[in-house]
Design a protein around this motif. Sequence first.
Motif, PDB file in Angstrom:
ATOM      1  N   ARG A  13      -0.916  -1.971  -2.840  1.00 40.71           N
ATOM      2  CA  ARG A  13      -0.285  -3.302  -2.829  1.00 40.71           C
ATOM      3  C   ARG A  13       0.278  -3.645  -1.456  1.00 40.71           C
ATOM      4  NH1 ARG A  13       4.595  -1.599  -1.528  1.00 40.71           N
ATOM      5  NH2 ARG A  13       5.944  -0.649  -3.079  1.00 40.71           N
ATOM      6  N   ALA A  15       3.466  -5.875  -0.241  1.00 40.15           N
ATOM      7  CA  ALA A  15       4.646  -6.387  -0.956  1.00 40.15           C
ATOM      8  C   ALA A  15       5.693  -6.964  -0.008  1.00 40.15           C
ATOM      9  CB  ALA A  15       5.243  -5.251  -1.798  1.00 40.15           C
ATOM     10  N   PRO A  16       5.354  -8.053   0.677  1.00 39.16           N
ATOM     11  CA  PRO A  16       6.336  -8.619   1.613  1.00 39.16           C
ATOM     12  C   PRO A  16       7.488  -9.343   0.912  1.00 39.16           C
ATOM     13  CG  PRO A  16       4.391 -10.014   1.534  1.00 39.16           C
ATOM     14  CD  PRO A  16       4.100  -8.834   0.639  1.00 39.16           C
ATOM     15  N   THR A  17       8.608  -9.366   1.584  1.00 37.00           N
ATOM     16  CA  THR A  17       9.784 -10.113   1.110  1.00 37.00           C
ATOM     17  C   THR A  17       9.880 -11.392   1.947  1.00 37.00           C
ATOM     18  OG1 THR A  17      10.895  -8.041   0.630  1.00 37.00           O
ATOM     19  CG2 THR A  17      12.293  -9.980   0.793  1.00 37.00           C
ATOM     20  N   GLU A  49       7.807 -10.411  -3.044  1.00 36.24           N
ATOM     21  CA  GLU A  49       9.100  -9.832  -3.450  1.00 36.24           C
ATOM     22  C   GLU A  49      10.244 -10.818  -3.169  1.00 36.24           C
ATOM     23  OE1 GLU A  49       9.255  -5.543  -2.523  1.00 36.24           O
ATOM     24  OE2 GLU A  49       7.926  -5.478  -4.261  1.00 36.24           O
ATOM     25  N   TYR A 202      16.462  -3.828  -5.169  1.00 37.29           N
ATOM     26  CA  TYR A 202      15.129  -3.447  -4.700  1.00 37.29           C
ATOM     27  C   TYR A 202      14.607  -2.168  -5.362  1.00 37.29           C
ATOM     28  CZ  TYR A 202      11.900  -0.861  -1.764  1.00 37.29           C
ATOM     29  OH  TYR A 202      10.867  -0.071  -1.345  1.00 37.29           O
ATOM     30  N   VAL A 206      11.081  -2.539  -7.556  1.00 36.41           N
ATOM     31  CA  VAL A 206       9.844  -2.017  -6.975  1.00 36.41           C
ATOM     32  C   VAL A 206       9.235  -0.942  -7.883  1.00 36.41           C
ATOM     33  CG1 VAL A 206      10.725  -0.155  -5.488  1.00 36.41           C
ATOM     34  CG2 VAL A 206       8.874  -1.583  -4.680  1.00 36.41           C
ATOM     35  N   ARG A 220       3.852   1.816   2.915  1.00 35.17           N
ATOM     36  CA  ARG A 220       4.926   0.951   3.406  1.00 35.17           C
ATOM     37  C   ARG A 220       5.543   1.579   4.648  1.00 35.17           C
ATOM     38  NH1 ARG A 220       8.490   1.767  -2.004  1.00 35.17           N
ATOM     39  NH2 ARG A 220       8.876   3.987  -1.796  1.00 35.17           N
ATOM     40  N   LEU A 224      11.565   3.018   4.653  1.00 38.59           N
ATOM     41  CA  LEU A 224      11.830   3.132   3.215  1.00 38.59           C
ATOM     42  C   LEU A 224      11.624   4.547   2.682  1.00 38.59           C
ATOM     43  CD1 LEU A 224      10.373  -0.304   2.146  1.00 38.59           C
ATOM     44  CD2 LEU A 224      12.749   0.423   2.004  1.00 38.59           C
TER      45      LEU A 224
HETATM   46  N1  GLU Z   1       9.426  -5.850   0.070  1.00 38.91           N
HETATM   47  C1  GLU Z   1       9.787  -4.754   0.918  1.00 38.91           C
HETATM   48  C2  GLU Z   1       9.900  -5.216   2.340  1.00 38.91           C
HETATM   49  O1  GLU Z   1       9.354  -6.240   2.698  1.00 38.91           O
HETATM   50  C3  GLU Z   1       8.780  -3.624   0.859  1.00 38.91           C
HETATM   51  C4  GLU Z   1       8.851  -2.957  -0.422  1.00 38.91           C
HETATM   52  C5  GLU Z   1       7.931  -1.794  -0.589  1.00 38.91           C
HETATM   53  O2  GLU Z   1       6.855  -1.763   0.014  1.00 38.91           O
HETATM   54  O3  GLU Z   1       8.267  -0.944  -1.393  1.00 38.91           O
HETATM   55  O4  GLU Z   1      10.567  -4.570   3.110  1.00 38.91           O
END
Ligand code: GLU
Length: 287
Positions: A13, A15-17, A49, A202, A206, A220, A224
Amino acid sequence: MLKTAGDRPYRGRLAPTPTGRLHLGHAATFLRAQERCQAADGTLIFRNEDLDPQRCRPEYAQDALDDLRWLGLRWSEGPDCGGPCGPYNQSERQPYYLEAWAKLRDAGVIYPCTRSRRELRERVAAPHEEDEEAEPLYPPEWRPAPGTGQDAQEPGEVNWRFRVPDGERISFEDELAGKQSFTAGQNFGDFLIWRRDGVPAYELSVVVDDLAMAITEVVRGADLIKSTARQLLIYRVLGAELTPRFAHCPLIRDEQGKRLAKRSDALSLRTLRERGLSPRQVQDMAR
Ligand code: GLU
């Protein structure tokens, strides 16, 4: 710990915020995610996200879709094209998060917390870690008695935290960064699961979505990596049989050695695009 994705069909995936413009660091991570997915002949999912109503904006979500498509990324499930695991906007997935909150509550691993972030910051001296994002450890003496909150019917207007198993080592093999190991209560303390403004944190959202969307590998940024240890605790309590594999990508830094942030617009994909760079050139810069 739990078993990882095994030989299920690959699902990755992006998954941008949507709190700002995406930059070269996002491009690097997402290109890597696409490469790994293609190498496994897998399916790539776009998940928006957009949970935080204070910080997220629909126009940034749209820009992210446009800029990533321009860069050459392709996904087969997402807010723009649908798919079997929708909705793909987190802001539309509240029932799933509430269900998970209730499971954690029943398992007795979360509690309502009335302390504010400011109180926490004032109580705990700056942590001695190199980590730019290091947060203070939640003081164990602030925890309420076990069982507190277990009769709550809904999260209500209070923060909820996960009571970490002090002293337990959480280890995993990262596909890019190698063996990782963190100790609960030392490297991280009780962490937020639910915010008092009704937004799931978060770490919870997630995990819920990576499970619901049958993600087999999470690619990612390395910022993280410690969150993965927290998330593995959540997977366990939610009764997940398998967790995804994890691949944390090195962060891109600017000339001053600082990590790129959405607030520094200089290397945003939109700026590079407007300056006339081609997708190919931006891909090369990101590698
Ligand atoms: N949405 C998060 C971000 O943009 C990333 C989350 C993830 O990949 O677990 O920093």
